[in-house]
Design a protein around this motif. Sequence first.
Motif, PDB file in Angstrom:
ATOM      1  N   ARG A   1       0.830  -1.198   0.000  1.00  0.00           N
ATOM      2  CA  ARG A   1       0.000   0.000   0.000  1.00  0.00           C
ATOM      3  C   ARG A   1       0.873   1.259   0.000  1.00  0.00           C
ATOM      4  O   ARG A   1       0.582   2.231  -0.703  1.00  0.00           O
ATOM      5  CB  ARG A   1      -0.917   0.007   1.220  1.00  0.00           C
ATOM      6  CG  ARG A   1      -1.961   1.121   1.199  1.00  0.00           C
ATOM      7  CD  ARG A   1      -2.815   1.111   2.462  1.00  0.00           C
ATOM      8  NE  ARG A   1      -3.434  -0.184   2.669  1.00  0.00           N
ATOM      9  CZ  ARG A   1      -3.238  -0.942   3.740  1.00  0.00           C
ATOM     10  NH1 ARG A   1      -2.430  -0.539   4.701  1.00  0.00           N
ATOM     11  NH2 ARG A   1      -3.851  -2.097   3.849  1.00  0.00           N
TER      12      ARG A   1
ATOM     13  N   GLU B   1       0.859   4.261  -2.806  1.00  0.00           N
ATOM     14  CA  GLU B   1       0.489   5.625  -2.419  1.00  0.00           C
ATOM     15  C   GLU B   1       1.584   6.633  -2.715  1.00  0.00           C
ATOM     16  O   GLU B   1       1.359   7.841  -2.618  1.00  0.00           O
ATOM     17  CB  GLU B   1       0.124   5.663  -0.929  1.00  0.00           C
ATOM     18  CG  GLU B   1      -1.182   4.939  -0.613  1.00  0.00           C
ATOM     19  CD  GLU B   1      -1.452   4.847   0.884  1.00  0.00           C
ATOM     20  OE1 GLU B   1      -0.513   5.146   1.667  1.00  0.00           O
ATOM     21  OE2 GLU B   1      -2.570   4.479   1.259  1.00  0.00           O
TER      22      GLU B   1
ATOM     23  N   GLU C   1       2.881   3.646  -9.192  1.00  0.00           N
ATOM     24  CA  GLU C   1       1.545   3.078  -9.156  1.00  0.00           C
ATOM     25  C   GLU C   1       1.686   1.564  -9.283  1.00  0.00           C
ATOM     26  O   GLU C   1       2.663   1.067  -9.854  1.00  0.00           O
ATOM     27  CB  GLU C   1       0.650   3.630 -10.266  1.00  0.00           C
ATOM     28  CG  GLU C   1       0.889   3.070 -11.643  1.00  0.00           C
ATOM     29  CD  GLU C   1      -0.217   3.453 -12.630  1.00  0.00           C
ATOM     30  OE1 GLU C   1      -1.375   3.644 -12.215  1.00  0.00           O
ATOM     31  OE2 GLU C   1       0.103   3.569 -13.825  1.00  0.00           O
TER      32      GLU C   1
ATOM     33  N   ASN D   1     -10.430  -8.484  -5.930  1.00  0.00           N
ATOM     34  CA  ASN D   1     -10.744  -8.504  -4.495  1.00  0.00           C
ATOM     35  C   ASN D   1      -9.474  -8.478  -3.645  1.00  0.00           C
ATOM     36  O   ASN D   1      -9.431  -7.824  -2.590  1.00  0.00           O
ATOM     37  CB  ASN D   1     -11.588  -9.726  -4.155  1.00  0.00           C
ATOM     38  CG  ASN D   1     -13.015  -9.610  -4.668  1.00  0.00           C
ATOM     39  OD1 ASN D   1     -13.528  -8.505  -4.871  1.00  0.00           O
ATOM     40  ND2 ASN D   1     -13.663 -10.741  -4.883  1.00  0.00           N
TER      41      ASN D   1
ATOM     42  N   TYR E   1      -6.570  -7.190  -4.638  1.00  0.00           N
ATOM     43  CA  TYR E   1      -6.035  -5.842  -4.845  1.00  0.00           C
ATOM     44  C   TYR E   1      -6.782  -4.831  -3.965  1.00  0.00           C
ATOM     45  O   TYR E   1      -6.169  -3.990  -3.292  1.00  0.00           O
ATOM     46  CB  TYR E   1      -6.176  -5.480  -6.322  1.00  0.00           C
ATOM     47  CG  TYR E   1      -5.531  -4.173  -6.721  1.00  0.00           C
ATOM     48  CD1 TYR E   1      -4.296  -4.153  -7.354  1.00  0.00           C
ATOM     49  CD2 TYR E   1      -6.172  -2.951  -6.489  1.00  0.00           C
ATOM     50  CE1 TYR E   1      -3.705  -2.957  -7.743  1.00  0.00           C
ATOM     51  CE2 TYR E   1      -5.595  -1.750  -6.872  1.00  0.00           C
ATOM     52  CZ  TYR E   1      -4.360  -1.761  -7.492  1.00  0.00           C
ATOM     53  OH  TYR E   1      -3.783  -0.568  -7.863  1.00  0.00           O
ATOM     54  N   LYS E   2      -8.100  -4.929  -3.973  1.00  0.00           N
ATOM     55  CA  LYS E   2      -8.911  -3.982  -3.209  1.00  0.00           C
ATOM     56  C   LYS E   2      -8.680  -4.118  -1.708  1.00  0.00           C
ATOM     57  O   LYS E   2      -8.727  -3.134  -0.960  1.00  0.00           O
ATOM     58  CB  LYS E   2     -10.397  -4.183  -3.535  1.00  0.00           C
ATOM     59  CG  LYS E   2     -11.302  -3.092  -2.996  1.00  0.00           C
ATOM     60  CD  LYS E   2     -12.716  -3.252  -3.526  1.00  0.00           C
ATOM     61  CE  LYS E   2     -13.600  -2.093  -3.046  1.00  0.00           C
ATOM     62  NZ  LYS E   2     -14.981  -2.210  -3.596  1.00  0.00           N
TER      63      LYS E   2
ATOM     64  N   GLY F   1      -7.698  -0.616  -1.130  1.00  0.00           N
ATOM     65  CA  GLY F   1      -8.962   0.045  -0.846  1.00  0.00           C
ATOM     66  C   GLY F   1      -9.696   0.518  -2.078  1.00  0.00           C
ATOM     67  O   GLY F   1     -10.668   1.277  -1.976  1.00  0.00           O
ATOM     68  N   LYS F   2      -9.279   0.082  -3.235  1.00  0.00           N
ATOM     69  CA  LYS F   2      -9.914   0.465  -4.499  1.00  0.00           C
ATOM     70  C   LYS F   2      -9.596  -0.581  -5.547  1.00  0.00           C
ATOM     71  O   LYS F   2      -8.692  -1.410  -5.364  1.00  0.00           O
ATOM     72  CB  LYS F   2      -9.415   1.838  -4.964  1.00  0.00           C
ATOM     73  CG  LYS F   2      -7.916   1.887  -5.157  1.00  0.00           C
ATOM     74  CD  LYS F   2      -7.430   3.286  -5.526  1.00  0.00           C
ATOM     75  CE  LYS F   2      -5.912   3.307  -5.713  1.00  0.00           C
ATOM     76  NZ  LYS F   2      -5.423   4.663  -6.043  1.00  0.00           N
ATOM     77  N   ASN F   3     -10.312  -0.549  -6.647  1.00  0.00           N
ATOM     78  CA  ASN F   3     -10.057  -1.479  -7.745  1.00  0.00           C
ATOM     79  C   ASN F   3      -8.876  -1.021  -8.586  1.00  0.00           C
ATOM     80  O   ASN F   3      -8.613   0.186  -8.701  1.00  0.00           O
ATOM     81  CB  ASN F   3     -11.289  -1.598  -8.643  1.00  0.00           C
ATOM     82  CG  ASN F   3     -12.436  -2.327  -7.982  1.00  0.00           C
ATOM     83  OD1 ASN F   3     -12.301  -2.861  -6.882  1.00  0.00           O
ATOM     84  ND2 ASN F   3     -13.575  -2.343  -8.640  1.00  0.00           N
TER      85      ASN F   3
ATOM     86  N   VAL G   1      -7.056   0.131 -11.911  1.00  0.00           N
ATOM     87  CA  VAL G   1      -7.608   0.814 -13.090  1.00  0.00           C
ATOM     88  C   VAL G   1      -6.947   0.365 -14.384  1.00  0.00           C
ATOM     89  O   VAL G   1      -7.412   0.694 -15.475  1.00  0.00           O
ATOM     90  CB  VAL G   1      -7.483   2.348 -12.963  1.00  0.00           C
ATOM     91  CG1 VAL G   1      -8.327   2.849 -11.818  1.00  0.00           C
ATOM     92  CG2 VAL G   1      -6.030   2.773 -12.801  1.00  0.00           C
TER      93      VAL G   1
ATOM     94  N   SER H   1      -1.527   5.264 -15.675  1.00  0.00           N
ATOM     95  CA  SER H   1      -2.838   5.848 -15.364  1.00  0.00           C
ATOM     96  C   SER H   1      -2.875   7.331 -15.694  1.00  0.00           C
ATOM     97  O   SER H   1      -3.876   7.841 -16.210  1.00  0.00           O
ATOM     98  CB  SER H   1      -3.184   5.624 -13.889  1.00  0.00           C
ATOM     99  OG  SER H   1      -3.451   4.256 -13.646  1.00  0.00           O
TER     100      SER H   1
END
Length: 398
Positions: free
Chosen positions: A104, A108, A113, A153, A155-156, A160-162, A164, A323
């Motif tokens: 994480r 961040e 990324e 799932n 990754y999230k 905390g997010k999918n 991209v 991204s």
Amino acid sequence: MLEICKWYQNAVSPVIFMIDDFCNVWIDLNHNGKIDPGEDWGYAQRNSGSSLYFLEQNILDKFTEVKVTFFTPVGVRSPVIEKALFPFVSKQINCDEETKKFFRSVGENRKFEIAYHGTTHGRPGKIAADFIQEWDSFVDLKQATDTIRTGINIYKDVFGKNPVGGKYCGYVANEFSDDSIDQNGFLWWCRYCNVDLIENDNNPIEGDDQYLLSNYDIKYFGKNKVVDIPTTINGSLCHIAYSNSFNVKNIGKKMLKPLIQSRKLEQLRYLLDNSLVISIQEHIAPSRADGKRQMPNIFDDLDSLQMIFQLLKGYPVWYCTCSELANYVRARDNVDIIFDTQNSFTLETNITGLEKTQLTLKMNSNNFKVIKQPDYSDVLIKNGLANIDVIKGKFFLY
């Protein structure tokens, strides 16, 4: 009066540093129970011997503008052979809280990324040649989608997010693959590796220019128009010029070092001259479960990478993540400037999700110095360029 630039800040080219297989894996090549340089794929985090530490110390601290998109198998990454020849540690990136916190923290970081690179990466065989890449292993669209959702799932759970965006493992896919990406909400994807299109014994610039341009530039695929980002540069591009081996073959290559560098770098110059994507392909480590070296990799290609980034310092390029590139491209291709008066305009678009995106505008007039945005913030026009937010409402030129 205004035009939208092809790339952010009117750069000649976007530059992405792509690093594959940054995941929770360690291969103990010398059986000593200690993580040595070149063995770690991410398992060692930032501890002694870790590949991330090597990357930061030897490349990113020297070339501070560079950003990295890591491609991460989120599950238990498979070895290339069924029976690994070395102690092989592979775990999910959410296997424990410490591991989740590490990945994480990388995701961040504003210079990094973490993108999706499958769950296991594929299915091992008795020999490495029998390894089946993950998207080529799916027998139908349902299996592909179910596996992707399992990976999303994981990754999230960490971020905390999918995710991209992502990349096909080994750049290998089958007839179900593109639909599985299109239907699972990905904004962008890397489908093709085109690093060798102009690497041949003939003049690398001669040939079908339209073919080269179409394969080195951004495209779309699927009903949802997923942004298709090509891979265009092998990180080992200049590696041969730095070879330390002294066999007869390499002695000849050393004598031809200036020519080799010129020929190899012609590909990079071609991309710059044509304002095309410069996406540099690497792996996080050379270690493999069968004892062979995984190529290209940031360890073997260190000198080559430093040479590439040093050369790019002489050009106005845009260092970005995949991204960031995809967001700009979607805005660039889907926003129209509509003038209401000579000094006011609005932005029109038929797609959603552009609210946090910026576009670079090029002014064809010296009469204006400031753009006032609909939120009343001022954007200075510098050297004829302005970076505006894609927001609804009226913009005013002053």
